[in-house]
Every structure is written in C-alpha cells, then in structure tokens.
Design a protein around this motif. Structure first.
Motif, short mmCIF file in Angstrom:
data_model
loop_
_atom_site.label_atom_id
_atom_site.label_comp_id
_atom_site.label_asym_id
_atom_site.label_seq_id
_atom_site.Cartn_x
_atom_site.Cartn_y
_atom_site.Cartn_z
N ARG A 1 -1.37 -46.85 -21.53
CA ARG A 1 -2.56 -47.58 -21.11
C ARG A 1 -3.47 -47.99 -22.26
O ARG A 1 -4.06 -49.07 -22.24
CB ARG A 1 -3.37 -46.70 -20.14
N HIS A 2 -3.61 -47.12 -23.28
CA HIS A 2 -4.68 -47.35 -24.26
C HIS A 2 -4.20 -47.49 -25.70
O HIS A 2 -4.94 -48.06 -26.52
CB HIS A 2 -5.68 -46.19 -24.23
N ALA A 3 -3.01 -46.99 -26.04
CA ALA A 3 -2.66 -46.88 -27.46
C ALA A 3 -2.21 -48.19 -28.08
O ALA A 3 -2.37 -48.39 -29.29
CB ALA A 3 -1.58 -45.82 -27.65
N ASN A 4 -1.59 -49.08 -27.27
CA ASN A 4 -0.99 -50.30 -27.84
C ASN A 4 -0.03 -49.92 -28.96
O ASN A 4 -0.04 -50.47 -30.06
CB ASN A 4 -2.09 -51.22 -28.37
N ARG B 1 -16.65 -42.36 -22.23
CA ARG B 1 -15.61 -43.23 -22.77
C ARG B 1 -14.36 -43.10 -21.91
O ARG B 1 -13.72 -42.06 -21.89
CB ARG B 1 -15.31 -42.86 -24.23
N PRO B 2 -13.98 -44.15 -21.20
CA PRO B 2 -12.84 -44.07 -20.28
C PRO B 2 -11.55 -43.66 -20.98
O PRO B 2 -10.73 -42.95 -20.42
CB PRO B 2 -12.76 -45.48 -19.69
N GLU B 3 -11.35 -44.13 -22.22
CA GLU B 3 -10.09 -43.84 -22.89
C GLU B 3 -9.97 -42.37 -23.28
O GLU B 3 -8.88 -41.91 -23.66
CB GLU B 3 -9.94 -44.70 -24.16
N THR C 1 -2.62 -41.58 -32.73
CA THR C 1 -3.22 -40.39 -32.12
C THR C 1 -2.15 -39.31 -32.00
O THR C 1 -0.99 -39.60 -31.70
CB THR C 1 -3.79 -40.71 -30.73
N SER D 1 -7.24 -38.22 -34.31
CA SER D 1 -7.03 -39.67 -34.24
C SER D 1 -7.96 -40.36 -35.22
O SER D 1 -8.98 -39.79 -35.63
CB SER D 1 -7.27 -40.19 -32.82
N PHE E 1 -8.50 -44.16 -32.44
CA PHE E 1 -9.92 -44.31 -32.12
C PHE E 1 -10.70 -43.31 -32.96
O PHE E 1 -10.16 -42.37 -33.53
CB PHE E 1 -10.18 -44.06 -30.62
N ASN F 1 1.17 -41.44 -20.26
CA ASN F 1 0.42 -42.46 -19.53
C ASN F 1 -0.75 -42.98 -20.37
O ASN F 1 -1.06 -44.18 -20.35
CB ASN F 1 -0.10 -41.90 -18.22
N ASN F 2 -1.41 -42.07 -21.14
CA ASN F 2 -2.50 -42.52 -22.02
C ASN F 2 -1.98 -43.45 -23.11
O ASN F 2 -2.63 -44.43 -23.48
CB ASN F 2 -3.19 -41.31 -22.66
#
Length: 583
Positions: A490-493, A531-533, A561, A555, A519, A486-487
């Motif tokens: 949502r965040h990795a692109n 940090r939300p991510e 990551t 990462s 990141f 899920n991470n």
C-alpha cells in the motif's frame, strides 16, 4: 597576678631609689596607675586635731582634692580605714559633690579600695584606690593595695628615725610575712631568680605541683627546679627559658607557652626584669621575677572544643552531602514519576485510539465480508439458482442436451464459487496455519501475495521449521508478516521485498525489508497516531507486545523500511514439552 609581681618589683626599686616618704608614696601611686591605667590613687594625710584629711600625693588625683583639706565626714571610707588600720576596706561610688565638674576622672559607678598605712602608734596616712568595676581584677586589686600600703609602712618607719626602728622592723617583717602568705596561696609558681638564673625566692605552689620543697629549690637553676635531673640536651623548656631570660637584657618582660611533655602540663611562663638592691650580696640579688602558670585544663578544654567543632563540621558536611544526595534522588524520582505519568497519559490516549480503531476495523471488516458475500457469493448463488431452475424447465421439456450443457456450466460456476469461499476463509483464518504450522503458512502467504502483486519481487529466507514456532505464537507471526506485506503493497512503492525468519539464542526473529520510498521516523512509533501510513506499524508493535515480543522499525526517506520482530520461544517451548510429557 603578673601585675602583682610587677608591683612588688617596682615598689622595691622605688623604695631603694627614694629617700623621703613623700617620694615613696608618689612612686607607689604612679606604679599602681601604671599597672591599672583606668584607676586613680590618692594618699591622704590626717590632721588629728582638726579632724580633716589632705591629699598630699597620688596619681590622677581629682583637682578638687589636690592639697585641699577635706572633712573625714565627706570621705567616710577613709575615716573607716583610719578606724580599722589592719583591714583593707572596699566601697561604692564617690560623692559627686566631692569632685569638680571639670575633672578628667569619671565619677559614678566606681569601686573604691582604701586602707590605712600601718603605723605602730597611730596611722597618719591612708591610700585610696578607685577605678571602674572589674570582677576579674577585684581580688588582684585588693592584694595590690594591701601590698603597697604595707611596703610604704616599712619605708615610713625607716624614714621616721631610730626611735621607732624596732617597730618599723616589726612592721616590715609582718608585711613580708603577709606577702609570703599571699604569694604562697597563689596557684601559680611565683618567684625571683638572680643573674645566673638561680632561684632566690619561690612560693609554695612549687610543693603543690610536686616539684620538691621551697628549701630545696633555693640556689638551684630555674630549669632544674621545674625539670629535676633533666639530662636532655635538647630540652624544649631549657631552651625556652634561656631565650626568655636572655631577652631581659634588652626588654622589660618576656613570655612563652610550652606543652611540657615531661611534666604532662601546658605551661605559660612570664618573666619580668627586677631592680637589683646594691645592699644585697652579689649572689643574692634578684635579676628577674617569674610566674609559671599551669594552663593544662584550659588547653585541654580548647583542644576538646576544637575536636568537637571539627566533628560537628564533619557531621554537618556529611549531613549536607546526605541531604544533597537525597535531594538529587528526589529530583530523579520526580522526573521518573513525571515520565511515568506522561507515559500513562500516552498509553491512555493510545488505548482510546486503539479502542476506536478496533471498533472501526471490526465494522470495516464486517462491511468488507458483507460486501464480498453480497457481490461474489450472493450473485454467484443467484446465478446458480437461475441456472438450476432453467435446467429444471429444460428437463421437463425433455431437452436433455440443453439441460446437460447448462448443468456443466453450473458446475464450473460452483467450482469458482468454492474458490472464492476459500479465498474469503483464507483471509479470515488460513487453514494452512492450522493444518501445517506458522512457517509453512508464511511461505504460502508469500506465494499468494506475489501472485497478487506480481510487479514486486519477493525473496524468502525462512530457516525455521513449523515445530520451531510454538502454536501460541503462530497466529501472531502470520498476521505480523501479513500486515507488513500489506503495508509494503500500500505505501512503500517498492520493487523488492525480503522476508526472513530465524531462531537465534532462544528467540524467533522475523525481518521484512523493502527498498521502497521509506519515511522520516522520529520519536516513539506509538505516538504517531495522526499518520495513516504508520498505523499499520503501530498495530505490529501492539501485536508483538501482546505476545511478549517487541517490534523495531527503521526507515529513512529513499532508503526503504525494515521491520524487525522478535519473540522469546524458550519458555514457550519448555511449557509445550512439559505438556507433551504429561499427555
């Protein structure tokens, strides 16, 4: 004691070189002042008729006394000496009025020694010695004045004429005897040697040192007396004595100290050149006076003090090192406790954050479930209710064909509703996890996830079986992989993600790697609460720790990551096998 030996040698020389009694007294006074530089010596001559005394000789005489008649009442100590000619008297300070104010001799706290010069008929002369108090030299000064007055008595008798020759010789013999008794009482070995280094005089301290008798020591070499029958060609004492006696050819005195291994004593040897009497036979003439002191006790105490001092310094050094080490440990302990306190504060803040997030998550989850039930299940059930009621109306009208068509469409809607219920149930608790196991559930999760996120390729390398993963870890493993995917979504692109599971040396290792944006990760993940991510990564770490495992995240911007999860399974598997055997 060296001064007394020097006094005897100097007086002997003076008596041989002076003719008149006055010259002898001047020489004796000068010798005493030379030996005791802070002293003054006055020779008084008594006028028996007038009851006065006059200073006729001396050294450092106060100017007020020089050749001036002084009443015996003004010098009571001199009067007492004439009254007791066999005794050397001592007293306190002089009368201030007896000395002129401009005299160079200090007046005040002076110790005075006075004795009459012995005379067979009636003493006519007295010697007065005064100097500042010195407790260490008190006895020595008293002996020196006594020896000087008795040697002067012998000289006076010799100068007085043949009528008193027998009395003079008797006084000389008495003075010699008293000198011998005084020398014999000394703890040091004292004596005289001739030019060939043979002993011509020696005191009885020799016998107390167990070195033989005085009679046996006479005419023997000084080294042989101290080292009887010594055959060592390299004897240190012989060499030191030879060198010191050779120095007397050019020097007035010589001295050395030696740790004598043969006698077991620490010796201090003092030698002083003595005047030779031409009246003596050549083989009996005194060449040098010697004093041999035993300083063994003193040196032993010094060595013990040195040893104690060294031990004390070593103990202080050791104690300093112990204190330094203790101080270092205390500083380390303070640092460690500070770190623990800081960690506790961070953990407390983390727990507070987790509590808040747990409540928020629970509320969000309830809201999501309620929304799903309302939007999906609720609407579908409402549509089904309407369809069934409509079919009921059609059946009452006997419109069976329309009712059958409506029921068929209702059945399809029920099937879709069942699919939605299974989806919601899957999100809440996947049935495959209970039916098959963690490994199968993760494979199913990867397929379902790819069906939803088809633009992200997923590679799975699950090299474990369901039986390899203990049931107690199944939910944690599944949820950890689900959260990681899920991470990524949502965040990795990311374009690609890889999921691998393996058992290595009793540990279950799970890795989720993506090629996304990545990141910058600095410090401890658990402290990055703003940090939300990274909140999902915090959740992974906490989930792994609750099950006895750990979570490592690496990462970098532009490099994707990697999440590495690890749990020990050996102990869990052993417990499972034990339970199976019991059952």
């Amino acid at each position: 004691m060296q001064r007394v030996v020097n006094l005897v040698a100097s007086l002997s020389s003076a008596c041989h070189q002076r003719v008149s009694f006055r010259a002898m007294t001047e020489a004796a006074s000068a010798t005493l002042v030379e030996l005791y530089p802070d002293a003054s010596v006055v020779i008084f001559e008594r006028d028996a008729v007038a009851g006065n005394v006059r200073a006729v000789a001396g050294a450092r005489i106060p100017r007020a006394w020089s050749m001036r008649a002084v009443s015996l009442a003004d010098v009571p100590l001199v009067a007492s000496a004439f009254a007791q000619p066999d005794t050397v008297l001592q007293g306190g300070a002089l009368h201030r009025e007896a000395v002129a104010k401009d005299d160079p001799v200090p007046v005040g706290a002076l110790r005075v020694i006075c004795g009459a010069i012995p005379d067979p008929v009636r003493p006519a002369y007295a010697i007065l010695f005064f100097a500042p108090p010195n407790a260490d030299q008190a006895k020595e000064r008293l002996a020196a004045v006594d020896i000087a007055r008795r040697m002067l008595a012998g000289s006076a008798m010799s100068a007085g004429g043949s009528a008193q020759r027998l009395k003079t010789l008797a006084s000389i013999h008495a003075a010699k005897r008293e000198w011998e008794l005084t020398a014999d009482a000394l703890p040091e070995v004292v004596g005289l040697v001739d030019a060939r280094h043979r002993v011509v005089r020696i005191n009885r301290a020799l016998e107390r040192w167990s070195l033989g008798t005085v009679k046996d020591a006479l005419r023997r070499d000084l080294h042989d007396v101290l080292h009887a029958r010594c055959e060592d060609p390299g004897c240190a004492l012989a060499g030191a004595l030879g060198g010191a006696l050779a120095m007397l050819a050019t020097e007035e005195a010589a001295a050395f100290e030696l740790a004598d291994e043969r006698s077991g004593r620490d010796l201090v040897v003092l030698l002083r050149r003595a005047a030779e009497d031409p009246r003596d036979a050549p083989d009996a003439r005194a060449h040098a006076a010697f004093v041999v002191q035993d300083v063994t006790s003193l040196r032993s105490i010094e060595r013990e003090l040195k040893t104690l001092n060294h031990a004390l310094e070593q103990r202080v050094e050791e104690r300093t090192e112990e204190l330094t080490a203790t101080n270092r440990l205390l500083r380390e302990e303070v640092t460690r406790r500070s770190e623990i306190e800081r960690d506790l504060l961070d953990s407390q803040r983390e727990l507070e954050g987790l509590s808040d997030r747990l409540m928020s998550t629970q509320e969000e989850e309830r809201q999501r479930i309620a929304q799903d039930l309302h939007d999906s299940i609720g609407q579908s059930l409402g549509a089904l209710k309407y369809s069934l009621e409509r079919a009921q109306v059609l059946l009452r009208r006997f419109d069976n064909a329309a009712a059958a068509s409506l029921l068929e469409s209702t059945v399809l809607r029920i099937q879709r509703l069942m699919t939605e219920v299974r989806s919601i149930s899957m999100n809440l608790r996947p049935a495959v996890l209970d039916d098959l196991g963690a490994a199968s559930a993760v494979r199913f999760l990867c397929r379902e996830w790819h069906d939803v996120y088809q633009d992200i390729a997923i590679d799975t390398d699950i090299a474990v079986d369901d039986a390899d993963i203990p049931q107690a870890l199944g939910t944690n493993v599944f949820r950890a992989v689900q959260e990681s995917l899920n991470n990524v979504a949502r965040h990795a692109n990311a374009q690609r993600v890889e999921v691998s599971m393996r058992v290595v040396e009793g540990h279950l290792k799970v890795a989720i790697r993506d090629d996304g944006a990545g990141f910058a990760l600095s410090g401890d993940v658990r402290r990055l609460v703003d940090r939300p991510e990274l909140r999902g990564l915090r959740g992974l770490r906490e989930r792994a720790a609750r099950a006895g495992g750990r979570c490592d995240v690496s990462s970098a911007p532009g490099r994707g990551t990697t999440v590495l999860l690890e749990w020990p399974i050996t102990g869990i598997a052993a417990a499972r096998d034990a339970n199976a055997q019991l059952n």
